[in-house]
Design a protein around this motif. Structure first.
Motif, short mmCIF file in Angstrom:
data_model
loop_
_atom_site.label_atom_id
_atom_site.label_comp_id
_atom_site.label_asym_id
_atom_site.label_seq_id
_atom_site.Cartn_x
_atom_site.Cartn_y
_atom_site.Cartn_z
N TYR A 145 -24.81 -7.66 -64.93
CA TYR A 145 -23.35 -6.69 -64.56
C TYR A 145 -22.54 -6.11 -63.97
O TYR A 145 -21.67 -5.54 -63.27
CB TYR A 145 -23.44 -6.26 -65.77
N LYS A 192 -22.57 -7.03 -60.71
CA LYS A 192 -21.54 -8.00 -60.19
C LYS A 192 -20.38 -6.71 -60.42
O LYS A 192 -19.21 -7.06 -59.38
CB LYS A 192 -21.34 -8.68 -61.54
N ASN A 242 -17.12 -6.47 -56.65
CA ASN A 242 -16.43 -7.10 -57.45
C ASN A 242 -15.01 -5.42 -56.53
O ASN A 242 -14.52 -6.06 -56.06
CB ASN A 242 -15.34 -7.15 -58.69
N TYR A 260 -20.20 -6.59 -69.21
CA TYR A 260 -19.25 -6.97 -68.28
C TYR A 260 -17.59 -6.33 -68.28
O TYR A 260 -17.47 -5.54 -67.54
CB TYR A 260 -19.33 -8.58 -67.24
#
Lengths: 161, 195
Positions: free
Chosen positions: A64, A67, A71, A150
């Protein structure tokens, strides 16, 4: 033919080399050397996560953080993963973990056994259990002794970007 | 600047007891099949409660030191009582059966109890393993006298500079207050099932 083999070998090995290159070296440091990473005063929002390869909830949440970095790294987000593994396990556990999970975030290994001294310097709220995470920027500072999902990370970080 | 902000209190993190508070009682299943309660120790000078488990590397690093502490201080009235607070569905390695195996492997001289309903560790406010609560017998009840770590070097017992727990026990035996009465250490989170 020779050239083809050469090109093929190059194509096949380069990505692996590149991935290795990223974490050839995980910096090992004591707390005083690490401490400035908790107090940067620039335009970035920092997510500093304390983890270890042996810590199951830490290992669960690391994707997470990855990620989140992918992002939002273009929006001034930085992720620093602070391993509390035994430095003797660098080659046997830490580096393989980073490679197997394709970790692109900065990883350091905090080698400082006197945790009673430095835990409260990270946060007075921290009992010492891991995972634990500090999220901060110039106008915000949060400490979380918990395993993140997340969505929970996004909820905290998005308003800061 | 943030480091300066971190200056209040000795930090009680969640609900739970602090130093000076009455210790919550318990009655939990030991690895020998019998139940052990805090009141069983009414004739001791105190009890060294250590929230512990099988799987956590920090606990494993301290197991031999826990045995030594018990062997040194139980005859002087401060036995060790280890309590496993982890949910065995989340961590199968911390099941009651595995506790029995570990106790036999290491020949634990102390009680190793299972907080099966996970009701005891929250009353103490334990957050990690290992997490020590040194209790002093006050006659009518046990009082929390020290909370924290066993010593200041989990990795190498030979390199320990400060034996927090042993020093705290010795302080109580000398009629003094432990100093420090609260320390921190890295440990494994206590494992509970998600709702």
């Amino acid at each position: 033919m020779k050239i083809l083999i050469y090109i093929l070998a190059f194509v096949l090995t380069t990505p692996a080399l590149a991935a290795n290159k990223m974490h050839d070296e995980v910096a090992v440091m004591d707390f005083d050397t690490f401490a400035p990473m908790l107090e940067k005063e620039d335009e970035h929002t920092y997510v500093v996560n304390f983890w270890a390869t042996w810590c199951a909830p830490c290992v669960r949440e690391i994707p997470y953080f990855e990620k989140l970095r992918k992002n939002y790294q273009d929006q001034n987000l930085r992720v620093i993963l602070v391993s509390l593994d035994n430095p003797d396990h660098m080659e046997s556990r830490v580096i393989p973990f980073i490679e197997n999970h394709n970790i692109g975030s900065e990883v350091i290994l905090l080698d400082d056994v006197n945790a009673n001294r430095w835990i409260p310097l990270v946060s007075e709220e921290w009992s010492g259990a891991i995972p634990a995470t500090v999220i901060y920027n110039n106008s915000f500072r949060g400490f979380y002794e918990k395993e993140f999902k997340y969505d929970e990370l996004e909820e905290i970080v998005l308003p800061l970007l | 600047m943030f480091l300066m902000l971190a200056a209040f209190g000795t930090g009680v993190f969640a609900d739970g007891v602090g130093v000076g508070d009455q210790a919550p009682g318990f009655n939990l299943l030991n690895v020998d099949g019998n139940y052990v309660s805090l009141s069983d120790f009414e004739n001791e000078r105190g009890v060294v409660v250590i929230f512990s488990c099988n799987h956590c590397p920090y606990v494993v690093a301290y197991e031999d030191r826990m045995i030594e502490l018990h062997n040194e201080f139980a005859p002087q009235g401060f036995p060790v009582v280890a309590i496993n607070p982890n949910d065995s569905i989340v961590v199968p390695a911390d099941s009651y059966t595995k506790m029995i195996e570990r106790a036999e492997e290491k020949n634990f001289p102390f009680a190793y109890l299972l907080d099966a309903d996970q009701t005891v560790f929250p009353q103490y406010g334990a957050t990690r393993t290992p997490h020590v609560y040194l209790l002093e017998n006050k006659g009518e009840y046990f009082e929390v006298a020290y909370i924290g770590a066993i010593d200041d070097n989990y990795r190498d017992a030979a390199a320990v500079e400060e034996k927090y727990l042993a020093n705290a026990i010795q302080a109580l035996m000398a009629g003094e207050r432990p100093d420090p009465e609260f320390t921190r250490a890295i440990g494994c989170t206590i494992k509970v099932q998600e709702n």
